[in-house]
Design a protein around this motif. Structure first.
Motif, PDB file in Angstrom:
ATOM      1  N   HIS A  12       0.786  -1.322   0.019  1.00 14.78           N
ATOM      2  CA  HIS A  12      -0.056   0.156   0.094  1.00 14.78           C
ATOM      3  C   HIS A  12       0.726   1.264  -0.095  1.00 14.78           C
ATOM      4  O   HIS A  12       2.077   1.262   0.295  1.00 14.78           O
ATOM      5  N   GLY A  13      -0.013   2.435   0.031  1.00 18.57           N
ATOM      6  CA  GLY A  13       0.764   3.576  -0.166  1.00 18.57           C
ATOM      7  C   GLY A  13       0.762   4.564   1.000  1.00 18.57           C
ATOM      8  O   GLY A  13       0.394   4.026   2.119  1.00 18.57           O
ATOM      9  N   ALA A  14       1.236   5.774   0.754  1.00 18.85           N
ATOM     10  CA  ALA A  14       0.941   6.781   1.906  1.00 18.85           C
ATOM     11  C   ALA A  14      -0.649   6.993   2.159  1.00 18.85           C
ATOM     12  O   ALA A  14      -1.223   6.789   1.244  1.00 18.85           O
ATOM     13  N   PHE A  15      -0.863   7.481   3.308  1.00 20.24           N
ATOM     14  CA  PHE A  15      -2.272   7.883   3.626  1.00 20.24           C
ATOM     15  C   PHE A  15      -3.223   6.738   3.796  1.00 20.24           C
ATOM     16  O   PHE A  15      -4.443   7.060   3.616  1.00 20.24           O
ATOM     17  N   ASP A 110       2.229  20.625  -9.843  1.00 22.66           N
ATOM     18  CA  ASP A 110       1.614  19.799  -8.685  1.00 22.66           C
ATOM     19  C   ASP A 110       0.061  19.444  -8.752  1.00 22.66           C
ATOM     20  O   ASP A 110      -0.654  20.001  -9.606  1.00 22.66           O
ATOM     21  N   SER A 111      -0.338  18.481  -8.207  1.00 22.18           N
ATOM     22  CA  SER A 111      -1.767  17.984  -8.126  1.00 22.18           C
ATOM     23  C   SER A 111      -2.410  18.633  -7.001  1.00 22.18           C
ATOM     24  O   SER A 111      -1.699  19.456  -6.347  1.00 22.18           O
ATOM     25  N   ASP A 112      -3.751  18.451  -6.918  1.00 25.48           N
ATOM     26  CA  ASP A 112      -4.345  19.238  -5.680  1.00 25.48           C
ATOM     27  C   ASP A 112      -4.092  18.485  -4.551  1.00 25.48           C
ATOM     28  O   ASP A 112      -4.506  19.293  -3.412  1.00 25.48           O
ATOM     29  N   LEU A 113      -3.286  17.438  -4.085  1.00 21.06           N
ATOM     30  CA  LEU A 113      -2.803  16.921  -3.023  1.00 21.06           C
ATOM     31  C   LEU A 113      -1.885  18.155  -2.522  1.00 21.06           C
ATOM     32  O   LEU A 113      -2.009  18.280  -1.129  1.00 21.06           O
ATOM     33  N   ALA A 114      -1.087  18.859  -3.082  1.00 19.53           N
ATOM     34  CA  ALA A 114       0.076  19.662  -2.459  1.00 19.53           C
ATOM     35  C   ALA A 114      -0.564  20.647  -1.722  1.00 19.53           C
ATOM     36  O   ALA A 114       0.342  21.172  -0.620  1.00 19.53           O
ATOM     37  N   SER A 115      -1.791  21.223  -1.714  1.00 24.53           N
ATOM     38  CA  SER A 115      -2.425  22.132  -1.077  1.00 24.53           C
ATOM     39  C   SER A 115      -3.158  21.644   0.025  1.00 24.53           C
ATOM     40  O   SER A 115      -3.733  22.533   1.096  1.00 24.53           O
ATOM     41  N   ALA A 116      -3.337  20.364   0.136  1.00 21.85           N
ATOM     42  CA  ALA A 116      -4.057  19.714   1.122  1.00 21.85           C
ATOM     43  C   ALA A 116      -3.384  18.714   2.178  1.00 21.85           C
ATOM     44  O   ALA A 116      -4.015  18.182   2.890  1.00 21.85           O
ATOM     45  N   LEU A 117      -2.036  19.048   2.078  1.00 21.51           N
ATOM     46  CA  LEU A 117      -1.299  18.169   3.134  1.00 21.51           C
ATOM     47  C   LEU A 117      -1.345  18.912   4.578  1.00 21.51           C
ATOM     48  O   LEU A 117      -1.139  20.274   4.647  1.00 21.51           O
ATOM     49  N   VAL A 118      -0.992  17.995   5.492  1.00 23.55           N
ATOM     50  CA  VAL A 118      -1.131  18.518   6.909  1.00 23.55           C
ATOM     51  C   VAL A 118       0.281  18.077   7.495  1.00 23.55           C
ATOM     52  O   VAL A 118       0.420  16.758   7.360  1.00 23.55           O
ATOM     53  N   VAL A 134       2.966  13.455   7.778  1.00 24.68           N
ATOM     54  CA  VAL A 134       2.376  14.130   6.699  1.00 24.68           C
ATOM     55  C   VAL A 134       0.998  13.236   6.385  1.00 24.68           C
ATOM     56  O   VAL A 134       1.033  12.069   6.165  1.00 24.68           O
ATOM     57  N   THR A 135      -0.051  13.995   6.591  1.00 23.74           N
ATOM     58  CA  THR A 135      -1.159  13.329   5.951  1.00 23.74           C
ATOM     59  C   THR A 135      -1.994  14.474   5.085  1.00 23.74           C
ATOM     60  O   THR A 135      -1.573  15.485   4.797  1.00 23.74           O
ATOM     61  N   VAL A 136      -3.265  13.901   4.719  1.00 24.03           N
ATOM     62  CA  VAL A 136      -4.102  14.736   4.023  1.00 24.03           C
ATOM     63  C   VAL A 136      -5.271  15.369   4.871  1.00 24.03           C
ATOM     64  O   VAL A 136      -5.904  14.793   5.613  1.00 24.03           O
ATOM     65  N   ASP A 137      -5.586  16.623   4.393  1.00 23.64           N
ATOM     66  CA  ASP A 137      -6.671  17.248   5.328  1.00 23.64           C
ATOM     67  C   ASP A 137      -7.988  16.327   5.411  1.00 23.64           C
ATOM     68  O   ASP A 137      -8.397  16.008   3.988  1.00 23.64           O
ATOM     69  N   ILE A 138      -8.407  16.245   6.316  1.00 23.33           N
ATOM     70  CA  ILE A 138      -9.598  15.195   6.599  1.00 23.33           C
ATOM     71  C   ILE A 138     -10.898  15.728   5.548  1.00 23.33           C
ATOM     72  O   ILE A 138     -11.387  14.616   4.820  1.00 23.33           O
ATOM     73  N   ASP A 139     -11.175  16.722   5.714  1.00 21.31           N
ATOM     74  CA  ASP A 139     -12.319  17.266   4.695  1.00 21.31           C
ATOM     75  C   ASP A 139     -11.758  17.224   3.122  1.00 21.31           C
ATOM     76  O   ASP A 139     -13.000  17.093   2.332  1.00 21.31           O
ATOM     77  N   LYS A 140     -10.668  17.432   2.989  1.00 22.41           N
ATOM     78  CA  LYS A 140     -10.363  17.252   1.447  1.00 22.41           C
ATOM     79  C   LYS A 140      -9.989  16.054   1.173  1.00 22.41           C
ATOM     80  O   LYS A 140     -10.004  15.808  -0.263  1.00 22.41           O
TER      81      LYS A 140
END
Length: 240
Positions: A12-15, A110-118, A134-140
């Protein structure tokens, strides 16, 4: 070719975690394919690859190594093990020898992920300096990661992410297993986590057999049959 039945190892991958293969595993098991889906530590590229390599070495027969997303970078390194006979990349990073995730990704917009990282600190054993999770904003997360996955499941995945340590982005791959192993690649053409052109570039550079699926990043959950079919093709290629 070999007379020993191969084992498919799903990385599996990240997140995410191994449950991201929950809809593909039954497809393979129904075929009588041996499957293993280990938990990847997601702490460092080299450490994660070493861990997966240790699992591969314990398997007595040939292995088809499948990597999703960051897991593609992991199998690029771990796939150098002698009994790995085929590689399958799912919306993944196919690194060149000496290349890091950051370097490959940096070649493209960049993909949309770049601005959604926490980013969050975590304690590192034996060090006074914290690491960075590093995680992804839960709402996004649902829209970026799993747009075509059941919304309820996407929300569950959003709150159960397996973080990736930030250090993994900068580590260079010491080897590129696709140089010596037959490889297949699946592009998620509607991916908002990894720019699909990053996937295409890596696969084309490696000379992989490539397919494209109109899918979000979590193609294994959104399109399990297409993913299973690609893995089956790799399995058949090394079976007598």
């Amino acid at each position: 070719m070999t007379t020993s039945a191969p084992t498919v190892v799903l990385v599996h991958g990240a997140f995410a975690d191994a449950s991201s293969f929950a809809r593909v595993i039954p497809e393979l098991l129904a075929d009588g394919v041996q499957v293993l889906a280990p938990a990847v530590p997601n702490r460092s590229l080299l450490g994660d690859a070493a861990y997966i390599a240790s699992i591969v070495r314990r398997i007595p027969g040939p292995v088809v190594l499948v990597g999703h997303s960051y897991g593609g970078a992991v199998i690029t390194v771990a796939g150098a093990e002698d009994n790995v006979q085929a590689l399958v990349y799912l919306a993944g990073y196919a690194l060149e020898e000496g290349e890091s995730l950051g370097e490959l990704q940096g070649r493209f917009p960049d993909s949309d992920l770049a601005s959604a990282l926490v980013f969050a600190p975590f304690p590192v054993e034996g060090s006074d300096e914290p690491g960075t999770d590093v995680t992804v904003d839960i709402d996004k997360f649902p829209a970026i990661f799993a747009a075509d996955v059941d919304p309820g499941l996407a929300r569950t995945l959003a709150v159960s992410q397996r973080p990736l340590a930030g250090a993994a982005f900068a580590e260079a791959a010491p080897v590129a297993a696709w140089k010596t192993k037959p490889s297949w690649g699946l592009v998620s053409s509607s991916d908002h986590t990894i720019n699909p052109d990053v996937e295409r570039f890596g696969y084309q550079r490696a000379g992989m057999t490539t397919v494209e699926v109109d899918s979000s990043h979590l193609v294994m959950l959104a399109h399990p049959k297409e993913v299973a079919d690609l893995i089956r093709e790799a399995v058949r290629s090394i079976s007598a």
